[in-house]
Design an enzyme around this catalytic site. Sequence first.
Site, PDB file in Angstrom:
ATOM      1  N   CYS A  83     -24.807  -2.467 -20.154  1.00  9.47           N
ATOM      2  CA  CYS A  83     -23.652  -2.851 -20.981  1.00  9.47           C
ATOM      3  C   CYS A  83     -24.023  -2.947 -22.457  1.00  9.47           C
ATOM      4  O   CYS A  83     -23.154  -3.146 -23.303  1.00  9.47           O
ATOM      5  CB  CYS A  83     -23.087  -4.169 -20.502  1.00  9.47           C
ATOM      6  SG  CYS A  83     -23.018  -4.261 -18.715  1.00  9.47           S
ATOM      7  N   ILE A 135     -12.022  -4.409 -15.336  1.00 10.24           N
ATOM      8  CA  ILE A 135     -12.606  -3.059 -15.326  1.00 10.24           C
ATOM      9  C   ILE A 135     -11.747  -2.205 -16.257  1.00 10.24           C
ATOM     10  O   ILE A 135     -10.517  -2.222 -16.166  1.00 10.24           O
ATOM     11  CB  ILE A 135     -12.641  -2.517 -13.891  1.00 10.24           C
ATOM     12  CG1 ILE A 135     -13.665  -3.314 -13.085  1.00 10.24           C
ATOM     13  CG2 ILE A 135     -12.970  -1.030 -13.873  1.00 10.24           C
ATOM     14  CD1 ILE A 135     -13.600  -3.070 -11.588  1.00 10.24           C
ATOM     15  N   LYS A 148     -13.567 -10.448 -22.079  1.00  4.58           N
ATOM     16  CA  LYS A 148     -12.695 -11.121 -21.124  1.00  4.58           C
ATOM     17  C   LYS A 148     -11.257 -10.621 -21.195  1.00  4.58           C
ATOM     18  O   LYS A 148     -10.634 -10.355 -20.176  1.00  4.58           O
ATOM     19  CB  LYS A 148     -12.746 -12.632 -21.408  1.00  4.58           C
ATOM     20  CG  LYS A 148     -11.793 -13.455 -20.603  1.00  4.58           C
ATOM     21  CD  LYS A 148     -12.221 -13.532 -19.138  1.00  4.58           C
ATOM     22  CE  LYS A 148     -11.075 -13.971 -18.260  1.00  4.58           C
ATOM     23  NZ  LYS A 148     -10.209 -12.874 -17.844  1.00  4.58           N
ATOM     24  N   HIS A 158     -13.722  -4.313 -21.135  1.00  5.00           N
ATOM     25  CA  HIS A 158     -15.147  -3.997 -21.220  1.00  5.00           C
ATOM     26  C   HIS A 158     -15.441  -2.588 -20.693  1.00  5.00           C
ATOM     27  O   HIS A 158     -15.984  -2.423 -19.603  1.00  5.00           O
ATOM     28  CB  HIS A 158     -15.938  -5.057 -20.435  1.00  5.00           C
ATOM     29  CG  HIS A 158     -17.424  -4.881 -20.457  1.00  5.00           C
ATOM     30  ND1 HIS A 158     -18.110  -4.273 -21.487  1.00  5.00           N
ATOM     31  CD2 HIS A 158     -18.372  -5.233 -19.544  1.00  5.00           C
ATOM     32  CE1 HIS A 158     -19.411  -4.270 -21.204  1.00  5.00           C
ATOM     33  NE2 HIS A 158     -19.591  -4.834 -20.036  1.00  5.00           N
TER      34      HIS A 158
END
Lengths: 128, 388
Positions: free
Chosen positions: B84, B210, B330, B334
């Site tokens: 990430c 997601i 959040k 992401h």
Amino acid sequence: MTETSRNGEYDDWLDSIEAGEGYYVECDEGHGWLPPRRVCPDCGSRELREEPLPDSGEIATHTTITVATPQFEDDAPYVTAIADFGPVSVTGLVRGVDPEDVSMADVVGIEVGERETTGERAVVFRPR
Amino acid sequence: MPDPRIAGAGVTQFGKHPERTGRDLFADAGLEALDQSGVEPEDVDALYYGNFMGELAEHQGHQGPLMAEAIGIDAPATRLEAACASAGAAVREAVKTLRNGESEVVVVGGAERMTNIGTAAATDALAIAADDLYEVRAGMTFPGAYALMARAYFAEYGGSHEDLGHVAVKNHEHALVNDHAQIQSEITLDEAMEAPTIAAPLGLYDSCPITDGAAAAVLTTEEYAAEHDLDAPVVISGSGQGGDNLALQDRPHLARTPAAEKAAEEAYADAGIEAGDVDVAEVHDCFTIAEVLAIESLGLFDPGEGIHAATEGVTTRHGEMPVNLSGGLKAKGHPVGATGVAQLATIAWVLDGTHPRADAVPDGRVGVAHNAGGTVASTTVHVLEVRE
Ligand SMILES: [Zn+2]
């Protein structure tokens, strides 16, 4: 996936747990690791020797997983924990206890079990 | 040596775009960044590009040249993969090549396509950022790993799931005015507490969604910006990266993220600042507990204090140290490989006053972007400053 191919020293290590002769590897400075290791990440030593894995460990942290990967679909919900065996910590599935009843510092033994979903081997902890 | 300047940035709407290819998403962000920068595409010397799961999600490796082509630049292009933190690592490479004089203009970016493979496959793909032998085979998922860290944190420092709920509530509120955000709706603390559990103690609202999306920025040297009269008031004054053992079981502390501490120390020293100079931060809150760990590792809060920051309002847009004004991972979403550059863009826009939440820090001069890979075995931290 990987059912048919062995992962070298990792599968050897699982074999040793299954035989009740679990081990870890340690450098001269006492840093403990699980195999495969060629070098101690802490001090750079390449002199690693096998030592017997302590008989029991303590749950250092745990989680009950409800949203699983496809390889654990039929296992869910299940408990994954990191157990502290002194020189090393190990990640495994906690079985033989209701997920609600798993607590920090619970004493567990280590064995090899099967994943319900794929039948592959997995590290399993059981309360002692 | 003069610090690289951010000449332009572009971010797609983050969300569910299962029918859109990675190259198409990246073209949106990259072309927007180029257009905003005023840079001629033929002047671009390199592309550094972050992506994590391209092989699994799109059956597409070797995405560097593909993405250069997608935005019409003829330059060497390299993909970086640090889970990430892939795009953060790309930013770091871009900073290095600009500082050492190899390049004058660099495009940095990232993209991820995730929703097309569904939740189970995406969970599987994310899990391989952990140690396959010792973690994935023991049932660890990405949320599961952070749940292990959350429980270790509570045991060491105290705090509760309710404190984490405040992080989620804050970040959803911040995202309300961010049109790039995947989720633009408020949640209440009760909703956060009552959401289904995914990996106890973490629930659905402790987790980022997601996401598909892309982000890009055009970075250039002081000289190039001056010669071409570019409007680029924000510089990257500090860059740092830290690493750690891949598997959680091999780390001495489960409630701390030393890789991020190292990255922050290096970035602050590089920029000549201290944690106390920071006005605003975008941090890697893939899970609510991750934000707590991040703000402590950045030195913005002492160990054990970060858990109370959102509860006490300190990290809200009205507080002294606003964190994740974008909505964070959040609520903004992401898209793994794009996140580090999206954070960079957010801080640049907050500092130059063009971000919709910039009014939270009207006199803000210094911002940091914290991008973490896996369970923080990789971390980059970048310091951005306004320098007219
Ligand atoms: Zn050693």
